[in-house]
Write a protein that holds these residues in place. Structure first.
Motif, PDB file in Angstrom:
ATOM      1  N   ARG A 834       0.830  -1.206   0.000  1.00 21.22           N
ATOM      2  CA  ARG A 834       0.000   0.000   0.000  1.00 21.22           C
ATOM      3  C   ARG A 834       0.869   1.262   0.000  1.00 21.22           C
ATOM      4  O   ARG A 834       0.582   2.246  -0.705  1.00 21.22           O
ATOM      5  N   THR A 835       1.911   1.235   0.806  1.00 19.49           N
ATOM      6  CA  THR A 835       2.783   2.405   0.890  1.00 19.49           C
ATOM      7  C   THR A 835       3.545   2.620  -0.408  1.00 19.49           C
ATOM      8  O   THR A 835       3.734   3.767  -0.859  1.00 19.49           O
ATOM      9  N   LEU A 836       3.987   1.545  -1.047  1.00 19.31           N
ATOM     10  CA  LEU A 836       4.677   1.659  -2.328  1.00 19.31           C
ATOM     11  C   LEU A 836       3.755   2.241  -3.405  1.00 19.31           C
ATOM     12  O   LEU A 836       4.186   3.034  -4.251  1.00 19.31           O
ATOM     13  N   VAL A 837       2.486   1.829  -3.412  1.00 22.21           N
ATOM     14  CA  VAL A 837       1.531   2.374  -4.377  1.00 22.21           C
ATOM     15  C   VAL A 837       1.385   3.878  -4.173  1.00 22.21           C
ATOM     16  O   VAL A 837       1.411   4.676  -5.138  1.00 22.21           O
ATOM     17  N   LEU A 838       1.232   4.313  -2.913  1.00 21.52           N
ATOM     18  CA  LEU A 838       1.076   5.745  -2.637  1.00 21.52           C
ATOM     19  C   LEU A 838       2.338   6.506  -3.021  1.00 21.52           C
ATOM     20  O   LEU A 838       2.266   7.599  -3.616  1.00 21.52           O
ATOM     21  N   LEU A 839       3.503   5.921  -2.704  1.00 18.00           N
ATOM     22  CA  LEU A 839       4.756   6.584  -3.060  1.00 18.00           C
ATOM     23  C   LEU A 839       4.899   6.700  -4.579  1.00 18.00           C
ATOM     24  O   LEU A 839       5.292   7.757  -5.104  1.00 18.00           O
ATOM     25  N   GLY A 840       4.576   5.631  -5.297  1.00 14.33           N
ATOM     26  CA  GLY A 840       4.694   5.669  -6.754  1.00 14.33           C
ATOM     27  C   GLY A 840       3.791   6.709  -7.373  1.00 14.33           C
ATOM     28  O   GLY A 840       4.181   7.405  -8.334  1.00 14.33           O
ATOM     29  N   ARG A 841       2.582   6.840  -6.874  1.00 14.99           N
ATOM     30  CA  ARG A 841       1.653   7.843  -7.427  1.00 14.99           C
ATOM     31  C   ARG A 841       2.135   9.262  -7.122  1.00 14.99           C
ATOM     32  O   ARG A 841       1.961  10.174  -7.940  1.00 14.99           O
ATOM     33  N   ARG A 842       2.701   9.472  -5.917  1.00 16.80           N
ATOM     34  CA  ARG A 842       3.183  10.809  -5.559  1.00 16.80           C
ATOM     35  C   ARG A 842       4.429  11.203  -6.374  1.00 16.80           C
ATOM     36  O   ARG A 842       4.627  12.365  -6.679  1.00 16.80           O
ATOM     37  N   LEU A 843       5.238  10.228  -6.727  1.00 13.69           N
ATOM     38  CA  LEU A 843       6.468  10.532  -7.455  1.00 13.69           C
ATOM     39  C   LEU A 843       6.215  10.862  -8.914  1.00 13.69           C
ATOM     40  O   LEU A 843       7.032  11.524  -9.566  1.00 13.69           O
ATOM     41  N   GLY A 844       5.106  10.390  -9.478  1.00 20.26           N
ATOM     42  CA  GLY A 844       4.810  10.688 -10.873  1.00 20.26           C
ATOM     43  C   GLY A 844       5.535   9.739 -11.810  1.00 20.26           C
ATOM     44  O   GLY A 844       5.663   8.542 -11.550  1.00 20.26           O
ATOM     45  N   GLY A 845       6.057  10.276 -12.947  1.00 19.70           N
ATOM     46  CA  GLY A 845       6.589   9.411 -14.000  1.00 19.70           C
ATOM     47  C   GLY A 845       8.056   9.105 -13.888  1.00 19.70           C
ATOM     48  O   GLY A 845       8.670   8.670 -14.876  1.00 19.70           O
ATOM     49  N   VAL A 846       8.706   9.334 -12.780  1.00 19.41           N
ATOM     50  CA  VAL A 846      10.139   9.077 -12.640  1.00 19.41           C
ATOM     51  C   VAL A 846      10.371   7.576 -12.502  1.00 19.41           C
ATOM     52  O   VAL A 846       9.471   6.810 -12.123  1.00 19.41           O
ATOM     53  N   PRO A 847      11.593   7.093 -12.794  1.00 19.30           N
ATOM     54  CA  PRO A 847      11.875   5.652 -12.691  1.00 19.30           C
ATOM     55  C   PRO A 847      11.604   5.084 -11.303  1.00 19.30           C
ATOM     56  O   PRO A 847      11.172   3.946 -11.167  1.00 19.30           O
ATOM     57  N   GLU A 848      11.873   5.876 -10.244  1.00 22.80           N
ATOM     58  CA  GLU A 848      11.628   5.389  -8.888  1.00 22.80           C
ATOM     59  C   GLU A 848      10.149   5.057  -8.690  1.00 22.80           C
ATOM     60  O   GLU A 848       9.798   4.074  -8.022  1.00 22.80           O
ATOM     61  N   ALA A 849       9.278   5.856  -9.294  1.00 24.46           N
ATOM     62  CA  ALA A 849       7.833   5.606  -9.173  1.00 24.46           C
ATOM     63  C   ALA A 849       7.454   4.306  -9.852  1.00 24.46           C
ATOM     64  O   ALA A 849       6.705   3.479  -9.298  1.00 24.46           O
ATOM     65  N   GLU A 850       7.984   4.107 -11.087  1.00 21.17           N
ATOM     66  CA  GLU A 850       7.667   2.874 -11.793  1.00 21.17           C
ATOM     67  C   GLU A 850       8.157   1.659 -11.024  1.00 21.17           C
ATOM     68  O   GLU A 850       7.463   0.644 -10.919  1.00 21.17           O
ATOM     69  N   SER A 851       9.368   1.759 -10.452  1.00 23.77           N
ATOM     70  CA  SER A 851       9.919   0.639  -9.674  1.00 23.77           C
ATOM     71  C   SER A 851       9.055   0.344  -8.449  1.00 23.77           C
ATOM     72  O   SER A 851       8.774  -0.816  -8.136  1.00 23.77           O
ATOM     73  N   ALA A 852       8.599   1.405  -7.763  1.00 22.68           N
ATOM     74  CA  ALA A 852       7.764   1.208  -6.566  1.00 22.68           C
ATOM     75  C   ALA A 852       6.434   0.561  -6.923  1.00 22.68           C
ATOM     76  O   ALA A 852       5.962  -0.355  -6.229  1.00 22.68           O
ATOM     77  N   LEU A 853       5.835   1.011  -8.011  1.00 26.05           N
ATOM     78  CA  LEU A 853       4.536   0.468  -8.401  1.00 26.05           C
ATOM     79  C   LEU A 853       4.652  -0.987  -8.854  1.00 26.05           C
ATOM     80  O   LEU A 853       3.780  -1.819  -8.560  1.00 26.05           O
ATOM     81  N   ARG A 854       5.737  -1.310  -9.578  1.00 28.75           N
ATOM     82  CA  ARG A 854       5.900  -2.696 -10.001  1.00 28.75           C
ATOM     83  C   ARG A 854       6.139  -3.615  -8.807  1.00 28.75           C
ATOM     84  O   ARG A 854       5.626  -4.731  -8.751  1.00 28.75           O
ATOM     85  N   GLU A 855       6.933  -3.144  -7.865  1.00 19.50           N
ATOM     86  CA  GLU A 855       7.167  -3.951  -6.669  1.00 19.50           C
ATOM     87  C   GLU A 855       5.860  -4.147  -5.882  1.00 19.50           C
ATOM     88  O   GLU A 855       5.564  -5.245  -5.396  1.00 19.50           O
ATOM     89  N   GLN A 871      -4.617  -1.159  -8.355  1.00 20.27           N
ATOM     90  CA  GLN A 871      -4.186   0.197  -8.018  1.00 20.27           C
ATOM     91  C   GLN A 871      -2.759   0.454  -8.504  1.00 20.27           C
ATOM     92  O   GLN A 871      -2.435   1.540  -8.988  1.00 20.27           O
ATOM     93  N   ALA A 872      -1.917  -0.565  -8.384  1.00 20.52           N
ATOM     94  CA  ALA A 872      -0.547  -0.411  -8.886  1.00 20.52           C
ATOM     95  C   ALA A 872      -0.539  -0.265 -10.395  1.00 20.52           C
ATOM     96  O   ALA A 872       0.223   0.550 -10.952  1.00 20.52           O
ATOM     97  N   GLU A 873      -1.382  -1.028 -11.097  1.00 20.35           N
ATOM     98  CA  GLU A 873      -1.448  -0.938 -12.553  1.00 20.35           C
ATOM     99  C   GLU A 873      -1.967   0.426 -13.007  1.00 20.35           C
ATOM    100  O   GLU A 873      -1.501   0.990 -14.004  1.00 20.35           O
ATOM    101  N   HIS A 874      -2.910   0.963 -12.286  1.00 19.29           N
ATOM    102  CA  HIS A 874      -3.410   2.299 -12.623  1.00 19.29           C
ATOM    103  C   HIS A 874      -2.307   3.334 -12.501  1.00 19.29           C
ATOM    104  O   HIS A 874      -2.199   4.262 -13.313  1.00 19.29           O
ATOM    105  N   GLY A 875      -1.485   3.200 -11.464  1.00 25.01           N
ATOM    106  CA  GLY A 875      -0.375   4.129 -11.308  1.00 25.01           C
ATOM    107  C   GLY A 875       0.623   4.032 -12.431  1.00 25.01           C
ATOM    108  O   GLY A 875       1.259   5.027 -12.820  1.00 25.01           O
TER     109      GLY A 875
END
Length: 943
Positions: A834-855, A871-875
């Motif tokens: 859940r926290t990774l999904v929120l972090l990925g959405r807040r970071l936007g399109g940067v690589p760190e966001a994509e990595s967080a959402l995939r994890e 929710q991760a796929e939406h991000g």
């Protein structure tokens, strides 16, 4: 009743064809009760339809045995009744002597004797006697057959229940049966097996004269299926058909009674109702069997009563003794019951159906039943049989002067407790108390044993019986041990009488340091109970924390009493937050390492250590211990124990991020519908509901828990938090927030600070924010973070950081990164996702966001959380598939009613289904739509 009877009908048809050629014959239909002899007789006239056959019928009855020529009169009347007026006049003229023969007080025989009855047997042996005179007269009356029948006209003579026919009629039937070249007639008699009068010489003579004996066989499984299809209007399930066939043994009467009984009770022919089929005791069948048994000889009735008394423990020698029969009498009576079809044919006499026992007992007076069970108890006791077998009969005896009855009942209760049947044990002990009237120590021990059995299913009765026992005990040690049999209420309200009893026992016993080892164990356990009784008092909680510090960094846990005391003190420190999660977990795990996985600790304060470990997130060790405990207690658990075991296992799995398996164990706990839920079980199931976030499941817990009117701060507050969660998901956010804040005030007033146990602040933070009060939300979030940092459990701290990061928008990214780092050390993987999904959405399109959402997506997929995967796929920008197309029609109807704001019970009433069905449809809908509950339905479905 006529299924699979083609062979019997074919034999009678062949006999009728032979009669057309001038050869008369007789046929005997025999078999046990209910096999369908009478139904066959009623079917035979159909064979004659359209042929030159005259059917004469008679039914013998027990009450008409003294009515001379009663059966013959029925046959003759059936002949006369069906003839035209001119034929009846001619027969009356040509056979005018027949009426005088029927109505005469005496029947003269061929030798001029005045009473043919005195010479009945001899007259039947040669055709020159009185029976021959009567036979010839009747046959003369039968010769002028009805007008319209040809020269080859035949008679079909049917006699049902031959065993009840009067003696003169039997002589006539015997004479007729032995005339193969007399009138073209076929005589068919039905004779029931096992009837005493079937051995009458005249009945046997008629039977021996039969050219063929037909014995209808029991119905096959295929015939059972056909009868189910005919009677229930469609085919039944295969398991249902097999159960009906097994229970009835193929007997048509038994099978018909079962089918009618299940239909009358509204049980459809499905596999779900196999238990009802096996347990059914049709009243009509019972009365029919009771009527049949009344016609048996005294020896047969005595044997049946003895078998009924012994039940499943009917050893032949003991049954014969109880029935008062020698070896020969026992064999004869058993054969009679076996021929009637009431016994299974095994070595031990067993009834074919439990309703047979009901029939026997219904024909006995209460005094006769009691004498039978008393005699069975004596025989079993003298034979050295197990105590429970003897006790089962003592339970049916209202008064007993047997000196050995109380020890036997106590031994039976011990056996019942060991096999996990406390309610049975309690019944044995209550019966023992009736037999032991003296107010002495022996009665006190019986009361203590009874309380021990009752504590698992009736705590109030347990306390009452301990209070009665304590004044009868003579030593302080015995009184202290008795007081400790009352199970602690853990986090519930302590009855004042219990607290007073424990204080008195502790004061009388004295300080632990001055006692020997056994007495010291009792004193330490009393201290543990008394300290725990103050768990809602801030002063007592502070004292408990101080006592734990006095015990040192590694408090002694070598004995069961020491482990119970440490468990109580740890729980006090956990409630107040005066300990750290790491320190509490280390000490609690030391307790578990030395505590065997058994049922003994379930009635002490030891289960409190599990609450501490859950709060400290030490899940791995407690999970393995619970698994071991569950395996050990599987055979000996009561309903309340089962609820707690399954609920604890479900919470361990939920906190490990395994919601699917957690739900399975939670459903098993909920499935124990008759169990008495204890406070701890309610708390644990509520914690499972918090983790599963399923409003339907939460509603079921609330309904079950509130039905028992819970008391105690822990249970009432937890239920209010769960209700607030459900209210928030239904859209009643303001009401939910008000309830949560009230819970917080009550908890703080009692000194309870641990948010891991009572998560009111995380829920209130989200509601404050959604209602637009960001300032209050941030204040609560800071408070939650402060507490979580002091407690130190990674999941609680990570969740607090995530909430603060969520509230602070773009400025909260560092807090979210910190939360991810903390949660990587937690066993709660879904909280990390859940926290990774929120972090990925807040970071936007940067690589760190994509990595967080995939994890996050990988973690969620691995733990069976499709809504989090979505929710991760939406991000990541992955298009979501259409959601509504996958719902069935029933699921769409339920979801539409949810959208109107209806509760599960209201939906069930609207659709005419059960609440369980509504819950199932909602659960499937949530899974298909990838959402966690009602609050997400609005976004998941189009307007």
């Amino acid at each position: 009743m006529l299924l699979e009877r083609e062979t019997e009908l074919a034999h009678v048809s062949a006999a009728l064809r032979a009669a057309a050629e001038g050869t008369s014959s007789s046929v005997l239909l025999s078999g046990p009760l209910g096999i369908g002899r009478s139904a066959l007789l009623r079917r035979l006239p159909v064979l004659c339809a359209g042929e030159d056959v005259r059917v004469l019928r008679a039914n013998a009855a027990p009450m008409e045995q003294d009515f001379a020529f009663g059966v013959v009169r029925q046959l003759f009347d059936s002949l006369v009744a069906g003839a035209p007026e001119e034929d009846r006049t001619r027969w009356a003229r040509d056979a005018g002597g027949i009426t005088r023969i029927f109505t005469a007080d005496t029947v003269p025989d061929a030798h001029g004797h005045g009473d043919g009855e005195d010479h009945a047997h001899g007259a039947c042996q040669d055709d020159g006697g009185g029976a021959a005179v009567v036979s010839e007269a009747i046959l003369y009356g039968l010769r002028p057959l009805p007008t319209g029948l040809g020269e080859n006209a035949r008679l079909l003579i049917l006699v049902d229940d031959l065993q009840w026919a009067d003696a003169p009629s039997l002589r006539w039937l015997a004479h007729l049966a032995k005339r193969p070249h007399g009138p073209r007639a076929v005589l068919v008699c039905a004779l029931r097996d096992g009837e005493p009068r079937a051995r009458h010489p005249l009945v046997r003579e008629v039977a021996r004269a039969a050219a063929r004996v037909l014995r209808p066989a029991p119905l096959s499984l295929d015939a059972t299926r056909a009868m189910i299809r005919e009677r229930r209007g469609g085919p039944g399930h295969e398991e249902y058909a097999r159960a009906c066939h097994e229970v009835s043994g193929g007997n048509p009467l038994f099978l018909m009674s079962v089918l009618l009984g299940t239909a009358a009770r509204g049980f459809p022919p499905t596999s779900d109702h196999i238990g009802q089929v096996r347990a059914l005791r049709p009243a009509e069948l019972r009365d029919r069997l009771a009527s049949h048994l009344r016609t048996q000889t005294p020896a047969v009735r005595d044997l049946a009563a003895a078998i009924a008394a012994f039940g499943d423990h009917a050893e032949p020698a003991l049954v014969a003794q109880l029935a008062g029969l020698d070896e020969i009498g026992f064999g004869a009576a058993r054969r009679a019951l076996d021929e009637t079809g009431l016994l299974t044919g095994s070595r031990e006499p067993r009834f074919t159906h439990r309703v047979v026992r009901d029939a026997i007992e219904s024909s006995m007076t209460p005094a006769e039943r009691e004498r039978s069970h008393a005699g069975a108890a004596d025989l079993l006791y003298r034979s050295g049989c197990p105590a429970e077998q003897v006790a089962a009969h003592l339970m049916a005896v209202t008064g007993s002067d047997r000196s050995w009855s109380v020890p036997v009942l106590r031994a039976a209760a011990d056996t019942a407790l060991r096999r996990g049947a406390p309610e049975t044990a309690a019944r044995y002990l209550r019966r023992a108390l009736l037999a032991h009237r003296a107010q002495d120590t022996d009665r006190a021990r019986l009361l203590v044993d009874l309380a021990t059995a009752e504590r698992g299913f009736d705590p109030e009765a347990c306390e009452r019986h301990i209070v009665q026992a304590v004044p009868l005990l003579t030593t302080p040690r015995d009184r202290a041990a008795a007081a400790l049999r009352i199970p602690p209420t853990l986090l519930g309200t302590v009855p004042p009488a219990t607290a007073a009893l424990l204080r008195a026992a502790a004061a009388e016993l004295g300080a632990p340091a001055a006692l020997d080892e056994p007495a010291r164990e009792l004193a330490v356990r009393l201290e543990a109970r008394l300290r725990h009784h103050g768990h809602e008092n801030p002063g007592e909680l502070a004292s408990a924390a101080e006592r734990l510090r006095e015990l040192g960094e590694d408090p002694p846990v070598g004995s069961a009493a020491e482990r119970e005391l440490v468990a109580v003190l740890l729980c006090a420190g956990t409630l107040t937050g005066r300990l750290t999660a790491a320190g509490a977990a280390r000490t609690a795990n030391r307790v578990l390492e030395r505590e065997p996985a058994s049922s003994a600790g379930a009635y002490t304060g030891l289960p409190l250590v599990v609450i501490t470990l859950f709060a400290a997130e030490s899940i791995r060790d407690v999970g393995s211990w619970l698994s071991s405990e569950q395996q050990t207690r599987r055979q000996n658990t009561t309903g309340a124990d089962g609820v707690l075991l399954f609920a604890e296992r479900a919470l361990a799995l939920a906190m490990q991020g395994r919601p699917g398996q957690a739900r399975e164990y939670a459903e098993r706990a909920m499935g124990l519908a008759d169990a008495d839920w204890r406070e701890t079980a309610v708390l644990v199931l509520c914690a499972v509901a918090f983790e599963l976030r399923d409003p339907a499941f939460s509603e079921r817990i609330l309904l079950r828990a509130q039905a028992r009117r819970p008391t105690g701060l822990a249970v009432t507050v937890t239920l209010r938090i769960l209700q607030a969660s459900v209210d928030a998901q239904r859209g009643h956010r303001a009401r939910a927030l008000e309830s949560l804040l009230a819970c917080g005030r009550r908890l703080e007033a009692s000194g309870w600070q641990n948010s891991a146990l009572f998560p009111w602040r995380p829920h209130a933070i989200g509601l404050h924010h959604r209602l637009g009060d960001s300032h209050a939300a941030l204040a609560l979030a800071e408070e939650e973070h402060t507490w979580a940092a002091a407690w130190g459990a990674p999941t609680g701290l990570g969740r607090a950081l995530r909430l603060k990061g969520w509230l602070r928008g773009g400025q909260g990214v560092p807090l979210l990164r910190e939360a991810v780092g903390v949660l990587r050390g937690s066993s709660h993987s879904l909280e990390l996702a859940r926290t990774l999904v929120l972090l990925g959405r807040r970071l936007g399109g940067v690589p760190e966001a994509e990595s967080a959402l995939r994890e996050a997506g990988a973690i969620a997929a691995g733990h069976g959380a499709p809504w989090l995967v979505e929710q991760a796929e939406h991000g990541l920008g992955t298009p979501a598939p259409p959601r509504t197309a996958v719902l069935t029609r029933s699921e769409r109807r339920v979801v539409s009613l949810v959208g109107r704001g209806l509760t599960n019970q209201e939906i069930a009433g609207e659709l005419g289904v059960s609440s369980r069905a509504v819950e199932k449809h909602l659960t499937n809908s949530y899974r298909k739509l990838g959402i966690s509950g009602r609050h997400e339905l609005a976004d998941a479905l189009p307007a």
